[in-house]
Scaffold this active site. Sequence first.
Site, PDB file in Angstrom:
ATOM      1  NE  ARG A 296      -4.927  46.943  14.910  1.00  0.00           N
ATOM      2  CZ  ARG A 296      -4.680  47.149  13.633  1.00  0.00           C
ATOM      3  NH1 ARG A 296      -4.073  46.209  12.924  1.00  0.00           N
ATOM      4  NH2 ARG A 296      -5.026  48.281  13.046  1.00  0.00           N
ATOM      5  CE1 TYR A 440      -9.124  50.271  23.453  1.00  0.00           C
ATOM      6  CE2 TYR A 440      -8.748  52.481  24.318  1.00  0.00           C
ATOM      7  CZ  TYR A 440      -8.879  51.121  24.517  1.00  0.00           C
ATOM      8  OH  TYR A 440      -8.776  50.622  25.793  1.00  0.00           O
ATOM      9  CD  GLU A 441      -4.494  50.880  19.853  1.00  0.00           C
ATOM     10  OE1 GLU A 441      -3.886  50.847  18.772  1.00  0.00           O
ATOM     11  OE2 GLU A 441      -4.289  51.749  20.708  1.00  0.00           O
ATOM     12  N   GLY A 442      -8.062  50.306  15.912  1.00  0.00           N
ATOM     13  CA  GLY A 442      -8.710  49.758  14.726  1.00  0.00           C
ATOM     14  C   GLY A 442     -10.091  49.266  15.072  1.00  0.00           C
TER      15      GLY A 442
END
Length: 598
Positions: A296, A440-442
Amino acid sequence: MPTYKAPVDDHLFLLNDVFHVERYGNLPGFADATPDTLEAILSEGGKLCEEVLAPLNVVGDKEGCKRNPDGSVTTPKGFKDAYKAFCEGGWGGLSAPAEYGGQELPFVVSSAMQEFVTSSNLAFGMYPGLTSGAIAAINVHGSPEQKQTYLPKMISGAWSGTMNLTEPHCGTDLGLLKTKAVPNGDGSYAISGTKIFISAGEHDLSDNIVHLVLARIEGAPMGTKGISLFIVPKFLVNADGSVGGRNKVQCGSIEHKMGIHGNSTCVMNYDGATGFLIGEENKGLNAMFVMMNEARLGVGIQGLGVSEVAYQNAVAYAKERLQGRALTGPKSPDKPADSIMVHPDVRRTLMSIKAFNEAARAFMLWTALHGDVAHRSGDEKLRKSSDDYMGLLTPILKGVLTDKGFDNAVKAQQMFGGHGYIEEHGMSQFVRDARIAMIYEGANGVQAMDLVGRKLPREGGKALMAFMGEVAAFLKERSADEQMKPFVGPLQASLGHLQQASMWLMQNGMKNPENAGAGATDYMHLMGLVVLGYMWAKIARAALDKLKSGANGAAEKMNAKLITGRFFMERLLPATASHLAALSTGAETTMALSAEQF
């Protein structure tokens, strides 16, 4: 063809003059990060990105990755040689543990290099970027044998890594995953299932790919409490550490994507593949979160990186493009028209991007320094404080920098007019590539909910109170400084907005959780602006101090810093008021319509 110049000087100014990196000399690895060494490392890293990686960015976008009939994947032309040069330079192991072949330099140094890589070639940078996250997870949670088996090869770049979370039916809600792990009776497990959107899942850059896979052991509880993490290598590893036979994992297809075409985003099929448990059974999310948090931060840097390279190309074009005359009269009477740099709205657009980039870079390095303290300090209190900051800042860094990074790529594209919409100048690629970082990555809405729902209330709001206290102390210290008034006054007002928003959420979010949900994104961006404003105040203080001491030939740059910072304070920071106003309306109208009324 787009161009790129690594902002080495800006990084050195931030590290040496704003954050005084020499003060961290008692931490492991920092003794080697002298000003001369930092300059040498960043200059060489910047050169690699400018000369080797940047020219391949368009190549990767046009060619993409190709899946072959046997399931193997061929990366775009030039990527293999670039990867070899990257590995031979030791760039993938800058901050990795020395005992496994890394250089163990501060995380802040590798973060700076990551910005250069992202700006020059985002798709390429994802290959070593995913490996770095996998290294971190194995180093924290792996057994001594696993560390010795995998880390030296991964740090050298001979082997690469991935993270395998998402499945066709579940993304953020990992409790729904179906990939299963069946004990083989010899300590290993048979992993079966399908994972999607796996960045760098299959490629021809490294000799082996070490997949970190979330799966549920048979009989484990449902939901997130029953998830375990496994190492599943593409090729099994022999007892002597050499590559052995092919494991039962294969790329089923490559996703057809809007951008980052040079990275192979794969559907991965596990058909009884041999896997090895990392850490404890049913504690897989704890281990994977090490990798996810690093990822992140890396994605936040991607937002900044694309914003920077898009800005550089927009400025170059604006200086050359002749169109119209200045409102106050011709500035280039010997030419048929003035450059568009004379137009206030063009300046407004470019200044908005510039003011964001320079503060976002400081935000990124400041966060990375907290990461170094959290992982390297011998003072338990300092480690805990910096770890709290990391938890608070990570969703903001990821969410705000990628939201604004995409916005800035679009603004930079706008500078080209119709030429920005065609592929010739490369601005379309920056827009397309930047878009994924918000997802992406949350996804960024999830980051906002994580901030409001988990990070703010943790330990009674301890981290938030510490941050607001730090900013308040800085403002008090500089309140009598006339030269700092353009920075102190606006930041004081926006800090007040953050305090009001935090109190409103505390009072109204507990009454109705939907109030917190409806205001989460506004809160994330409000706090992001305050952090960026704080960075500009620290930059301004350093610039003024440098000017007082003679500036050492950097007076023009320092004055430009002060003007850019004032622009941020005058034109961008006031948006905290609108975020507060929107947040304070609550969830009533947001949630009022039935699904059928949409």
